[in-house]
Design an enzyme around this catalytic site. Sequence first.
Site, PDB file in Angstrom:
ATOM      1  N   ASP A 187       0.868  -1.174   0.000  1.00 31.82           N
ATOM      2  CA  ASP A 187       0.000   0.000   0.000  1.00 31.82           C
ATOM      3  C   ASP A 187       0.903   1.222   0.000  1.00 31.82           C
ATOM      4  OD1 ASP A 187      -2.562   1.416   0.379  1.00 31.82           O
ATOM      5  OD2 ASP A 187      -1.665   1.979   2.299  1.00 31.82           O
ATOM      6  N   GLU A 271      -1.646  -1.366  -5.605  1.00 31.13           N
ATOM      7  CA  GLU A 271      -2.925  -0.837  -6.086  1.00 31.13           C
ATOM      8  C   GLU A 271      -2.727  -0.010  -7.344  1.00 31.13           C
ATOM      9  OE1 GLU A 271      -4.571   2.191  -3.370  1.00 31.13           O
ATOM     10  OE2 GLU A 271      -2.659   2.033  -2.338  1.00 31.13           O
ATOM     11  N   CYS A 319     -12.505  -4.356   5.948  1.00 29.24           N
ATOM     12  CA  CYS A 319     -11.738  -5.055   6.980  1.00 29.24           C
ATOM     13  C   CYS A 319     -11.074  -6.272   6.342  1.00 29.24           C
ATOM     14  CB  CYS A 319     -12.657  -5.497   8.110  1.00 29.24           C
ATOM     15  SG  CYS A 319     -11.820  -6.514   9.331  1.00 29.24           S
ATOM     16  N   CYS A 322     -12.673  -9.775   8.100  1.00 32.21           N
ATOM     17  CA  CYS A 322     -14.039 -10.236   7.901  1.00 32.21           C
ATOM     18  C   CYS A 322     -14.737  -9.587   6.707  1.00 32.21           C
ATOM     19  CB  CYS A 322     -14.861 -10.017   9.163  1.00 32.21           C
ATOM     20  SG  CYS A 322     -15.080  -8.278   9.553  1.00 32.21           S
ATOM     21  N   CYS A 337     -12.232  -2.706  13.575  1.00 32.43           N
ATOM     22  CA  CYS A 337     -13.453  -3.324  13.071  1.00 32.43           C
ATOM     23  C   CYS A 337     -14.365  -3.647  14.248  1.00 32.43           C
ATOM     24  CB  CYS A 337     -13.103  -4.597  12.309  1.00 32.43           C
ATOM     25  SG  CYS A 337     -14.543  -5.442  11.677  1.00 32.43           S
ATOM     26  N   CYS A 340     -15.522  -7.895  13.888  1.00 33.83           N
ATOM     27  CA  CYS A 340     -14.648  -8.993  14.305  1.00 33.83           C
ATOM     28  C   CYS A 340     -13.601  -8.549  15.334  1.00 33.83           C
ATOM     29  CB  CYS A 340     -13.955  -9.619  13.103  1.00 33.83           C
ATOM     30  SG  CYS A 340     -12.735  -8.545  12.354  1.00 33.83           S
ATOM     31  N   ASP A 347      -2.850   1.380   7.150  1.00 39.85           N
ATOM     32  CA  ASP A 347      -2.146   1.030   5.913  1.00 39.85           C
ATOM     33  C   ASP A 347      -1.832  -0.466   5.852  1.00 39.85           C
ATOM     34  OD1 ASP A 347      -2.197   3.650   5.113  1.00 39.85           O
ATOM     35  OD2 ASP A 347      -0.248   4.124   6.009  1.00 39.85           O
TER      36      ASP A 347
HETATM   37 ZN   LIG Z   1     -13.556  -7.127  10.722  1.00 41.25          ZN
END
Ligand SMILES: [Zn+2]
Length: 394
Positions: A187, A271, A319, A322, A337, A340, A347
């Site tokens: 990234d 990316e 995320c 999950c 998150c 989860c 990053d």
């Molecule tokens: Zn998550």
Amino acid sequence: MILTRNYKFRLYPNEVQEKKLQNNLAVCRWVYNKFVEHAKNGFVSRNDCNYYLTELKQAESWLYNYHSKMLQAVSTQIDGSQKAIMELSKKGHKTGQLRFCRYSDYRTFTYNQTGYKFEQCGKHRYLHLSKIGHIEIRLHREIPANSKIKQVIVTKSKSRKWFACITLDIQEPLIPKKIFCKCVGIDVGIKSFTYDSDDNHTPNPRNLQKMLKPLARIQRKVSRRKKGSNNRLKAILHMQRVHEKISNKRKDFQHKLSTQYARNNDVVFIERLEKTNMMKNHRLAQSIADASWGSFVQKLEYKCRMLVQVPARNTTIDCSRCGNTVPKSLAVRIHKCNKCGLTSDRDYNASINILQKGLKIFNHDKLPQELRKVTLVENPNGSMKQEEIIQFVG
Ligand SMILES: [Zn+2]
């Protein structure tokens, strides 16, 4: 297999030689501008240009004092520029005509196929250019023995340093490494220049940011000097040196980092950057231009065994554990998150997303810890389109 490589070496001409080099530039520019005038009423092919060149030579016999291949290279250049303009207008872009080149903008000439030779005398190495002479050259790396020099491009930098770019065809036995073992997702960002899925991060060197103050000082100096004066020229030269220093630092940093990634990994995922969109953010535009990820990706592209550009969509907000969407502004540095419970650097989370997306392109999808066991096989044809030639085996 034949590889084409470019090596760039610094030249150290003496005073007489520098005058000759400068003179060559001036002549090429003169011919270039003649061609531009000639091409005013529509497309002129390379052959037409060369015919016109012979006519010019008959009228202006002093042109015979210059290497003829060098002058012919100018017609190749004109041919290329005309074709580029036509390409653009075919695509619907607004295009103008070829323009006359200013003295200060014309800074390269080419010796194609003939007229150059490398010589050694004691410790010193020389590049012999026909009609110019033996110029001292610093070969900071050896030219491979099994290679053939195709052309030499002599360039003058804005700070008046001379360089020779040498194009080589290198015979290399191709030993395809069939197994890809190590993959990494990268990234890129402003705070950390890169953050990869192995949890390594490299801080952004901010080369321009650090030099803004001295740059502003020298720019003020230039603007205070009287136009056309010698002192103004001196100040401009100083300014060009500062700019060159910044760009050299940037190149150095990017080369070192990209080499490291290319050596330690078989497949690199990164990316796909939408630069034009990013530059619209005025506050960040300067930092983004300074970071110049584009040229970093370019370096990765030719160094890595395989580079895959992954669509950048949602890589920062998803995320990585999950798949839950966690929207966050640029200022939020931690990914948290609430589904989860994953807490990690923003990053780092993005780099893992990039890795997973990249692996999905290869038709499979596993967690980063298990990647080391993964085997991907390359198509022996060795074409460049990653999606088509790689298939998951193990
Ligand atoms: Zn998550």
